[in-house]
Design a protein around this motif. Structure first.
Motif, mmCIF file in Angstrom:
data_model
loop_
_atom_site.group_PDB
_atom_site.id
_atom_site.type_symbol
_atom_site.label_atom_id
_atom_site.label_comp_id
_atom_site.label_asym_id
_atom_site.label_seq_id
_atom_site.Cartn_x
_atom_site.Cartn_y
_atom_site.Cartn_z
ATOM 1 N N PRO A 157 0.653 -1.074 0.450
ATOM 2 C CA PRO A 157 0.174 0.133 -0.241
ATOM 3 C C PRO A 157 1.276 0.963 -0.213
ATOM 4 C CG PRO A 157 -1.066 -1.566 1.573
ATOM 5 C CD PRO A 157 0.647 -2.224 1.286
ATOM 6 N N ARG A 206 0.427 5.589 1.238
ATOM 7 C CA ARG A 206 -0.059 6.505 2.104
ATOM 8 C C ARG A 206 0.815 7.335 1.073
ATOM 9 N NH1 ARG A 206 2.584 4.483 7.813
ATOM 10 N NH2 ARG A 206 4.627 4.350 5.700
ATOM 11 N N ARG A 227 -3.912 -0.908 -2.723
ATOM 12 C CA ARG A 227 -4.238 -0.038 -2.387
ATOM 13 C C ARG A 227 -3.336 1.857 -2.070
ATOM 14 N NH1 ARG A 227 -7.457 -0.908 2.557
ATOM 15 N NH2 ARG A 227 -7.246 1.270 3.883
ATOM 16 N N VAL A 228 -4.291 2.476 -2.373
ATOM 17 C CA VAL A 228 -3.555 4.073 -1.907
ATOM 18 C C VAL A 228 -4.148 4.339 -0.567
ATOM 19 C CG1 VAL A 228 -3.055 5.853 -2.742
ATOM 20 C CG2 VAL A 228 -2.866 4.431 -4.851
ATOM 21 N N GLU A 229 -3.983 5.356 0.156
ATOM 22 C CA GLU A 229 -4.297 5.984 0.891
ATOM 23 C C GLU A 229 -4.302 7.565 1.234
ATOM 24 O OE1 GLU A 229 -2.778 3.855 4.665
ATOM 25 O OE2 GLU A 229 -3.943 1.973 4.582
ATOM 26 N N VAL A 230 -4.763 8.276 1.398
ATOM 27 C CA VAL A 230 -5.305 9.195 0.988
ATOM 28 C C VAL A 230 -5.611 10.315 2.053
ATOM 29 C CG1 VAL A 230 -5.530 11.538 -0.295
ATOM 30 C CG2 VAL A 230 -4.911 9.696 -1.094
ATOM 31 N N ALA A 231 -4.152 11.302 2.468
ATOM 32 C CA ALA A 231 -4.899 12.493 3.903
ATOM 33 C C ALA A 231 -4.574 13.683 3.262
ATOM 34 C CB ALA A 231 -3.778 12.073 5.133
ATOM 35 N N TYR A 233 4.048 8.813 6.400
ATOM 36 C CA TYR A 233 3.310 8.771 4.411
ATOM 37 C C TYR A 233 4.786 8.089 4.458
ATOM 38 C CZ TYR A 233 0.074 11.883 5.961
ATOM 39 O OH TYR A 233 -1.666 12.170 6.843
ATOM 40 N N ASP A 234 4.567 8.072 2.911
ATOM 41 C CA ASP A 234 4.812 7.389 2.069
ATOM 42 C C ASP A 234 5.167 7.869 0.452
ATOM 43 O OD1 ASP A 234 5.340 4.690 2.606
ATOM 44 O OD2 ASP A 234 3.042 4.386 1.909
#
Length: 290
Positions: A92, A94, A121-125, A141-142
């Motif tokens: 994933p 981030r 899977r990509v998680e975004v904030a 974060y990545d």
């Protein structure tokens, strides 16, 4: 032997400055952080921390080991990236993203990724660039999507690699036509909060033509600037990347037609991860297709 998770705690303490900040960032209790660092001291055989009022500070040995910890964590990422490239599946990613990119750039990039790597899977904030770049260094974060305004440089953190996506014009936004920036000296303004690069840059533009902006509205949410401006309560400086569709505002070029630079940043040790490369390529293509 040193345990990598304890080395990370020392690295986090060197970055964040307090045990409480480390505990909050990593969702541990302060007592757990203290216990693990005490064990790391026993492993090292030297004092790593010293009392400093109600806080602790790194000793000379602690600072030296924290520097080694940063290198050990980077090497761990390089190893994981190489192993990931040799096996099926993608880790994933981030992402921390500034607000205007979250509205326009990210959805289009995710559409491309759904076609190119449906299992990724990509998680975004949504995170201010200042915070996002710090947390990238701290491995929160990545990848970060950030901005840089002309003549306003950002700190270059060691171990981070930048890749420019492109330029994004910034224009005067108003409810009715304006002649130029200097004609807005008596208007109310809406700007981002103090301390942000966008706020500092906007103020400098006004000062360059001879006035201090009357900032009556201070809002971090750029989308909230739009209705205030549209209703005639304020004027502001807004980037083109904000617009998902044709804006219902008057946009006027600033002197010299300046543009901010939009870039991605990753840890250099993580740059060769296949999942990171896929995300950066999708963001590059999404920006080019705007």
């Amino acid at each position: 032997m040193f345990e990598l998770r304890r080395l990370r705690l020392l690295h986090e303490l060197a970055l964040r400055g307090t045990l409480a900040a480390v505990a909050e960032a990593l969702s541990y209790s302060p007592s757990t952080i203290s216990q693990q660092l005490a064990q790391l001291e026993r492993d090292a055989g030297v004092r790593l921390l010293a009392p400093d009022g109600r806080r602790v500070r790194l000793t000379e040995h602690g600072a030296a080991l924290a520097a080694h910890a940063a290198r050990a964590l980077a090497l761990d990422e390089q190893i994981r990236a190489e192993l990931e490239s040799l096996r099926p599946g993608l880790a994933p990613v981030r992402i921390a993203v500034l607000q205007s990119a979250a509205r326009t750039l990210v959805p289009n990039a995710l559409t491309l990724l759904a076609e190119r790597a449906p299992d990724l899977r990509v998680e975004v904030a949504e995170t201010p660039p200042e915070e996002g770049l710090f947390e990238l260094s701290a491995r929160g974060y990545d990848l970060v999507i950030a901005e840089q305004y002309p003549g306003h440089t950002r700190e270059h953190r060691s171990g981070l690699e930048r890749d420019v996506l492109g330029s994004d014009p910034v224009r005067i936004a108003s409810a009715s036509p304006v002649r130029d920036l200097a004609s807005l000296r008596t208007h109310a303004w809406v700007l981002e909060p103090r301390g942000t690069a966008a706020r500092e840059w906007a103020v400098q533009q006004c000062r360059a033509v001879g006035f201090e902006p009357d900032v009556r509205f201070e809002l971090a949410d750029l989308a909230a600037h739009v209705p205030l401006i549209a209703a005639g309560h304020a004027v502001g400086l807004l980037p083109d990347l904000l617009w998902v569709e044709q804006p219902a505002l008057r946009l006027t070029d600033l002197p010299g037609s300046p543009a901010r630079e939009i870039f991605t940043a990753v840890r250099r040790s993580d740059a060769d991860r296949p999942s990171i490369r896929l995300v950066r390529e999708a963001l590059t293509d999404a920006f080019a297709a705007r």
